[in-house]
Scaffold this active site. Sequence first.
Site, mmCIF file in Angstrom:
data_model
loop_
_atom_site.group_PDB
_atom_site.id
_atom_site.type_symbol
_atom_site.label_atom_id
_atom_site.label_comp_id
_atom_site.label_asym_id
_atom_site.label_seq_id
_atom_site.Cartn_x
_atom_site.Cartn_y
_atom_site.Cartn_z
ATOM 1 N N GLN A 197 -5.142 -3.444 -12.908
ATOM 2 C CA GLN A 197 -6.515 -3.514 -12.443
ATOM 3 C C GLN A 197 -7.178 -2.144 -12.417
ATOM 4 O OE1 GLN A 197 -6.342 -5.490 -8.639
ATOM 5 N NE2 GLN A 197 -5.631 -7.411 -9.520
ATOM 6 N N HIS A 263 -5.097 -3.816 -6.930
ATOM 7 C CA HIS A 263 -5.806 -3.743 -5.642
ATOM 8 C C HIS A 263 -6.341 -2.343 -5.359
ATOM 9 C CE1 HIS A 263 -3.956 -7.636 -3.780
ATOM 10 N NE2 HIS A 263 -4.358 -7.810 -5.030
ATOM 11 N N GLU A 357 -13.219 -14.373 0.657
ATOM 12 C CA GLU A 357 -14.112 -14.292 1.812
ATOM 13 C C GLU A 357 -15.376 -13.504 1.507
ATOM 14 O OE1 GLU A 357 -10.498 -13.981 5.106
ATOM 15 O OE2 GLU A 357 -12.025 -12.427 4.953
ATOM 16 N N TYR A 367 -10.507 -7.131 9.903
ATOM 17 C CA TYR A 367 -10.728 -8.403 9.220
ATOM 18 C C TYR A 367 -9.435 -9.181 8.973
ATOM 19 C CZ TYR A 367 -15.439 -6.721 8.900
ATOM 20 O OH TYR A 367 -16.689 -6.255 9.242
ATOM 21 N N TYR A 378 1.088 -16.177 -4.091
ATOM 22 C CA TYR A 378 0.933 -16.740 -5.427
ATOM 23 C C TYR A 378 2.072 -17.667 -5.821
ATOM 24 C CZ TYR A 378 -2.678 -13.262 -5.728
ATOM 25 O OH TYR A 378 -3.796 -12.506 -5.471
#
Length: 485
Positions: A197, A263, A357, A367, A378
């Site tokens: 990513q 991430h 979210e 959070y 997963y």
Amino acid sequence: MRSFVTFASAFLVGLISFTNCTKRTSSTATQTGGGMAAEQQLAGDDLTKARANYTNFCGGCHGRSLETFVNRKWQHGDSPEALFKGIKHGYPDQGMPSYDTTFTDQEIRHLVSYIREGIVAQKGKTETKSNAAVLKSEKLNFQLDTVLTGINVPWAMAFLPNGDMLVTERSGTLYRFTKAKQLQKIEGVPEVLAQGQGGLLDVKLHPDFSKNNIIFLSYSAVKRDGGQTLSTTAIMRAKLEGNSLTNQKQIFEAQPYARTRHHYGSRIEFGRDGYLYFSMGDRGGTKVNPQNLSVHAGKTHRIKEDGSIPADNPFVNRQDAMPSIYTFGNRNAQGMALNPTTGDIWLHEHGPKGGDEVNIVKKGANYGWADVTHGIDYNGSKISDLNQKDGITDPIKIWVPSIAPSGMAFVTGDRYSGWKGSLLVGSLSFKFLSRLELDGNKVVREERLLQDIGRVRDVRLSPDGYVYIAVENPGIIYRLVPVSN
């Protein structure tokens, strides 16, 4: 926070359904010793089951039609044996869990065959939509104007005062797309680790760009240490002069560096207070980073434009906390926008399997990730029994199954009168544009637009009031043009 992994560099981390997984002990294949036997063409029940397994466990990250596998560079090889090994044993540093207890060896072999057959079927296809078609939404009609093609993953867009557009390409290139429709490469970008990513991520103009030509870039910084290649999320401030960046300064470098390749976050937004807010993912440290104030990962950060720390940050006086932290317990936010009505910063986060979210950024708020989540892992394993807890700030919107949200924009102005005040969010896994209707700080309904447009990576509102979306693999930027009913 829980966020859906929108892209994994290894093979199959993605899931989209929130159905419970039946966990079985992996069989021992007597013919292959647990490895990959000769490939076979799937048919009947085997094909049906392999397709379902792919959809439920892989489609969220890699596209329901396997589009992200086409023309990719395979880090671990694309042979049947390499795919079998990746699915069975995983690559944890790259966000790829092991499916050894989720699938039998025979199911893994069928999944490998399904992937390889699907890649062949996908080659040469394109998802470019016709500009002429009038598309109908509940509140207005519009057409798609194809603005830009020819790049792979356009991660972010920013609009210059002269009408040009800046576009980041995740592989590490910053482009200027001119009003004359010329795609020009900008020199002086930072070195990035374009794996998984990671890469060149967000781009944001300084609020006074017209006077100072300052831009901000987020990216996966890289360093080599003891034979290992490590990376982290970083922010650069630079001056745009023509097609070159000058006066580059790295104003944020998350600690610690890590071997993982997923991430990173990382969207950037200026608050009305003049400070720079940006998201950073948990870097895969699910149980380690998000609730730990001594590391940067799994947080929203707030800094001054030169990288210094505002004196009123919530943890600035705590010796055990990183002073840039503004919120914590976040998973991987890849959408961030300033609400023009309230002045609050909103963001959305990827959940794991289920539990994406939308949240409103509140000073010092927790959070919940990974103590609280509406999703599971997963491979079907449980992350937490809780979806609410004292001291945890609840989301204002949850997606189950995960849509893999990326990009975010509030609709203002009068061009889209029926959508005014809506929040637009892109979906990577289901390939649509989500329009969320709001009543104050509540999401009251959702309309899903542009079904199967492609993996929507970014959503922006231009200064002249048009909505732009960027999709990936193939990379296309569209403008949404309202038309009379």
